[in-house]
Design a protein around this motif. Structure first.
Motif, mmCIF file in Angstrom:
data_model
loop_
_atom_site.group_PDB
_atom_site.id
_atom_site.type_symbol
_atom_site.label_atom_id
_atom_site.label_comp_id
_atom_site.label_asym_id
_atom_site.label_seq_id
_atom_site.Cartn_x
_atom_site.Cartn_y
_atom_site.Cartn_z
ATOM 1 N N UNK A 133 47.220 32.987 30.838
ATOM 2 C CA UNK A 133 45.952 32.270 30.687
ATOM 3 C C UNK A 133 45.886 31.090 31.664
ATOM 4 N N UNK A 134 47.016 30.425 31.860
ATOM 5 C CA UNK A 134 47.057 29.282 32.759
ATOM 6 C C UNK A 134 47.014 29.713 34.224
ATOM 7 N N UNK A 135 47.730 30.790 34.568
ATOM 8 C CA UNK A 135 47.818 31.217 35.965
ATOM 9 C C UNK A 135 46.587 31.987 36.426
ATOM 10 N N UNK A 136 46.105 32.907 35.589
ATOM 11 C CA UNK A 136 45.019 33.795 36.014
ATOM 12 C C UNK A 136 43.659 33.437 35.416
ATOM 13 N N UNK A 137 43.649 32.591 34.404
ATOM 14 C CA UNK A 137 42.389 32.176 33.809
ATOM 15 C C UNK A 137 41.962 33.061 32.649
ATOM 16 N N UNK A 138 40.837 32.687 32.066
ATOM 17 C CA UNK A 138 40.319 33.429 30.906
ATOM 18 C C UNK A 138 38.889 33.886 31.210
ATOM 19 N N UNK A 139 38.512 34.963 30.581
ATOM 20 C CA UNK A 139 37.163 35.497 30.729
ATOM 21 C C UNK A 139 36.249 34.772 29.757
ATOM 22 N N UNK A 140 35.295 34.050 30.293
ATOM 23 C CA UNK A 140 34.405 33.246 29.447
ATOM 24 C C UNK A 140 33.501 34.144 28.618
ATOM 25 N N UNK A 141 33.488 33.889 27.325
ATOM 26 C CA UNK A 141 32.624 34.651 26.426
ATOM 27 C C UNK A 141 32.147 33.703 25.335
ATOM 28 N N UNK A 142 30.852 33.447 25.302
ATOM 29 C CA UNK A 142 30.317 32.454 24.364
ATOM 30 C C UNK A 142 30.459 32.881 22.911
ATOM 31 N N UNK A 143 30.688 34.172 22.666
ATOM 32 C CA UNK A 143 30.803 34.663 21.297
ATOM 33 C C UNK A 143 32.229 34.612 20.765
ATOM 34 N N UNK A 144 33.191 34.218 21.618
ATOM 35 C CA UNK A 144 34.589 34.185 21.195
ATOM 36 C C UNK A 144 35.119 32.762 21.282
#
Length: 441
Positions: free
Chosen positions: A132-143
């Motif tokens: 999560x820190x290295x590659x990032x997270x997929x933004x999802x407003x429902x989660x």
């Protein structure tokens, strides 16, 4: 034998056990893999390449059963993998492709050019804190907890079906930056043939046009529906040479995206390119930038753009048939190892499948309504089953016989090759596991 996949597989076998591969596997840690252990570095490399996406314990059991040796624990295995530089798989892949492209008679081209496509894709990776820190997270407003995701960018030869390069990036990294890294593979591999690079709508920019011209590469870049409005309005035909003026506003945009390219471009006043347009069957305007010579017509250029669809098909094969996103461990180093290893395996597999397809075409003397082609799903499953046996076989003659047996097994599963008919897409809700389209992998 001539310049065939069998030769390349044999050279790959030598590279696997070479001192050079061992040095690449060590990376910066020169003390790694220097002691004699139950699982030497070449076995670790092979185990990653031949993974069937099972549990680690099952993978190790099957591996050491074939080796007829006492297996090691999964803890010891993952500890050893922590010292394995993923660059070793890029090294193996580069050598494999160099052997292919140095035989020009075998290389499939279009109008004397090899045709390469660049495209990015979002991929699932283990949702660990490190990833999560290295590659990032997929933004999802429902989660409330967004999952870890990475972006991959591939450079793909659409006619010879090889991935020349794969970049594994943060999900929010610019596709343009990743594409520039992809293009470095052409020189790294040692490709001397002329090349055309095809891009989708996310890539047209001044820095990309400048960078491609700097490398001496031909390109076809599709334009989005908006952008470069002044230049589009100035043309009087569907095929014109145009001049793109570089003003201060455009330079600021370049600087914000790529400061290194900006330094080279800041004194540049304009870039020349060719704007080609065509109407799609749906009646929409379709436009591309290209620097291909006028001898290649606008119709041919617009048709050539759609060659890039082959990289979409390759991503589909990787993700859905080879289980590309099923990473063996939680750490980011396992993501890089597995992804780069599977790209090399994909190239070796497609090399074999193309050879078998060509042999099948030569032997197809029946005057049937449809020509036959390999059932790709079965071919991948058979390949995954026998690949480890081939790599672990030390006797060259036995290894060759295993390859020939695999070729014959692939030829048993054929499908009729029908012309596809364009139809309106129908979207239906479906179960996760289909009743009649199961993967063989």
């Amino acid at each position: 034998m001539g310049a065939t996949f069998q030769n390349r597989w044999e050279e790959n076998q030598k590279n696997l056990y070479s001192k050079e591969a061992e040095e690449k596997a060590r990376g910066k840690n020169k003390k790694a893999f220097t002691r004699k252990r139950k699982m030497p570095v070449c076995d670790i490399i092979i185990s990653i390449m031949t993974s069937k996406k099972q549990t680690c314990a099952m993978e190790l059991r099957n591996f050491f059963k074939l080796k007829d040796r006492e297996e090691i624990s999964k803890q010891a295995y993952f500890k050893a993998r922590q010292n394995l530089d993923p660059a070793v798989f890029t090294y193996l892949n580069d050598n494999y492709l160099n052997d292919f492209y140095k035989h020009p008679d075998e290389v499939k081209t279009w109008k004397g050019y090899i045709v390469l496509a660049i495209d990015g894709s979002k991929v699932e990776i283990p949702n660990s804190e490190e990833n999560r820190e290295k590659y990032g997270v997929l933004r999802n407003q429902n989660e409330t907890e967004s999952p870890a995701r990475a972006m991959i960018s591939g450079l793909f030869d659409v006619f010879n079906k090889f991935f020349l390069d794969l970049q594994i990036c943060n999900i929010h990294e610019s596709e343009l930056d990743a594409a520039e890294k992809n293009l470095e593979a052409i020189k790294r591999i040692g490709i001397e043939q002329k090349a055309i690079i095809i891009f989708d709508r996310g890539y047209p920019s001044f820095e990309m046009l400048y960078y491609l011209e700097k490398l001496g590469l031909k390109y076809i870049i599709r334009l989005p529906s908006t952008g470069f409005d002044k230049e589009r309005a100035s043309v009087k035909s569907d095929d014109e040479e145009i001049t793109l003026e570089i003003n201060n506003n455009r330079l600021r945009n370049v600087k914000s995206r790529n400061s290194e390219i900006y330094k080279e471009m800041k004194n540049l006043k304009s870039i020349n390119t060719r704007l080609v347009s065509e109407n799609t069957p749906a009646g929409q305007k379709f436009s591309v930038f290209t620097n291909l010579p006028s001898e290649i017509s606008s119709e041919e250029i617009c048709d050539a753009y759609f060659f890039r669809w082959k990289i979409e098909e390759a991503y589909h094969t990787l993700k859905n048939k080879m289980k590309f996103e099923s990473v063996s461990g939680q750490a980011s180093i396992y993501v890089e190892q597995d992804f780069l290893a599977q790209i090399h395996v994909y190239n070796m597999m497609e090399d074999m499948i193309e050879f078998v397809e060509d042999e099948l075409l030569k032997s197809d003397e029946k005057k049937s309504k449809y020509h036959q082609h390999l059932n790709e799903n079965m071919a991948i499953g058979l390949f995954a089953q026998d690949f480890i046996k081939i790599l672990l076989e030390e006797n060259g003659r036995k290894r060759y016989n295993l390859m020939k047996t695999l070729e014959k097994d692939m030829q048993k599963y054929l499908l009729p090759k029908r012309l596809s008919i364009s139809q309106k897409r129908i979207f239906r809700k479906a179960n996760k596991y289909s009743a009649n389209q199961k993967n063989s992998f």
